[in-house]
Design an enzyme around this catalytic site. Structure first.
Site, mmCIF file in Angstrom:
data_model
loop_
_atom_site.group_PDB
_atom_site.id
_atom_site.type_symbol
_atom_site.label_atom_id
_atom_site.label_comp_id
_atom_site.label_asym_id
_atom_site.label_seq_id
_atom_site.Cartn_x
_atom_site.Cartn_y
_atom_site.Cartn_z
ATOM 1 N N THR A 83 26.653 71.069 -38.977
ATOM 2 C CA THR A 83 26.326 71.288 -37.412
ATOM 3 C C THR A 83 26.600 69.938 -36.483
ATOM 4 O OG1 THR A 83 24.115 70.927 -37.969
ATOM 5 C CG2 THR A 83 24.722 72.977 -37.809
ATOM 6 N N ILE A 118 30.132 64.112 -40.102
ATOM 7 C CA ILE A 118 31.056 64.181 -40.921
ATOM 8 C C ILE A 118 31.097 65.935 -41.414
ATOM 9 C CG2 ILE A 118 31.672 63.696 -43.286
ATOM 10 C CD1 ILE A 118 30.258 60.968 -42.849
ATOM 11 N N SER A 132 26.584 57.136 -50.581
ATOM 12 C CA SER A 132 26.499 55.883 -49.764
ATOM 13 C C SER A 132 26.406 54.739 -50.422
ATOM 14 C CB SER A 132 25.268 55.922 -48.503
ATOM 15 O OG SER A 132 25.362 54.668 -47.873
ATOM 16 N N TYR A 150 5.708 52.249 -46.850
ATOM 17 C CA TYR A 150 7.006 53.200 -46.828
ATOM 18 C C TYR A 150 7.999 52.380 -46.135
ATOM 19 C CZ TYR A 150 10.203 57.133 -45.910
ATOM 20 O OH TYR A 150 11.186 57.739 -45.813
#
Length: 312
Positions: free
Chosen positions: A74, A77, A206, A228
């Site tokens: 949507t 890429i 990636s 985190y």
């Protein structure tokens, strides 16, 4: 602004000298070619469009017989990939969390190509139950499956958990796609056997996967909000997609299946993932971190830096 540039120069220059000392002249040359958009051995460069790749892709010559599932279609890429393959006559199945956005994409594709066949289904890749539900719905359609592009991905700056109690980035980027592939791979093998057309699975990874240390993944360290690190979580999820591709490739070879799987790094693209990094990494300064990231030596050569379609 000037101070930002000076800070980046202070960071990048030592890195450049270190890379040169490691005899990485070739890496720097490739990086400069990439940033300039100069085509490589594949015939494509960083400025190549999805449509250009699709138009010269021999795999899509008889595309009227092909069916593709593309996650994350949507936007970014995924949207370009869906638009390009649909224009070539491929039946495109778009599993999406936001059906409204998916319907808008379908309308755009049909406007560009009225004969395009686009099928919309609901899915939440962070939910294993939702992934199972989608797979069962797709298999019930009785359609062939030639192409599976595991493209969807998220980046989260704060610690979040999926409904299955997994860290959200890993759940969405890796676990959801792992289960999706596991439940559909037999259909792909059967389709390849029946049609004689090689099946293709593509995992979007990636170059940032190389930021994960070779010693281990650091899941437990990130399960507290204070510890985190969103970038580390994203890097770990992308390394997992590469390891997944390598393992599935072994299994497909052992079965002598006419299906391939590749993990691809599509380059540095200003998609929603990049826009999630507020501030320095976006906007007019984007070219600076792009250069910096590109110069970082990768600890692995397990990925291809191509457009997802070029991996087909």
């Amino acid at each position: 602004m000037c101070s930002i540039y000076m800070l980046v120069v202070a960071i990048v220059l030592p890195c450049c000298f270190e890379i040169l000392s490691l005899n990485c002249g070739t890496l720097m040359k490739e990086t400069l070619r990439y940033l300039a958009g100069i085509v490589g051995p594949s015939g494509y460069g960083s400025k190549s469009t999805a449509e250009q790749v699709a138009n010269s892709c021999s795999y899509l010559v008889d595309s009227q017989r092909l069916t593709a599932i593309i996650t994350g279609a949507t936007s970014g890429i995924g949207e370009e990939t869906a638009r390009a393959v649909a224009k070539r006559g491929v039946r495109v199945v778009i599993p999406a969390r936001d059906i409204k956005k998916a319907a808008e994409l379908k309308e755009r594709i049909r406007k560009d190509n009225p004969n395009a066949e686009v099928i919309l289904c609901e899915i939440d890749l962070s939910s294993l139950a939702s992934v199972k539900r989608f797979c069962n719905e797709f298999l019930a359609l009785g359609l062939p499956l030639n192409i599976l592009i595991n493209n969807a991905g998220i980046f989260s700056q704060k610690l979040e958990f999926s409904e299955d109690k997994f860290e959200m980035t890993f759940a969405t980027n890796y676990l959801g796609h792992y289960l999706l592939t596991e439940m559909l791979i037999q259909k792909m093998i059967e389709t390849a056997e029946q049609t004689g057309i090689q099946g293709r699975i593509i995992n979007l990874s990636s170059v940032i996967h190389s930021w994960v240390g070779r010693d281990c993944f650091h899941f437990n360290q990130m399960l507290h909000p204070i510890n985190y690190n969103g970038t580390r979580a994203y890097a770990q999820s992308k390394l997992a997609t590469i390891l997944h591709a390598k393992e599935i490739a072994k299994q497909l070879k052992a079965k002598n299946a006419n299906v391939t799987i590749n993990a691809v790094h599509p380059g540095i693209v200003k998609t929603g993932i990049f826009r999630a990094h507020k501030g320095f990494i976006t906007g007019k300064n984007l070219h600076i971190p792009i250069l910096f990231f590109s110069l970082l030596p990768s600890c692995s050569s397990l990925y291809l830096r191509v457009h997802p379609l070029a991996a087909m």
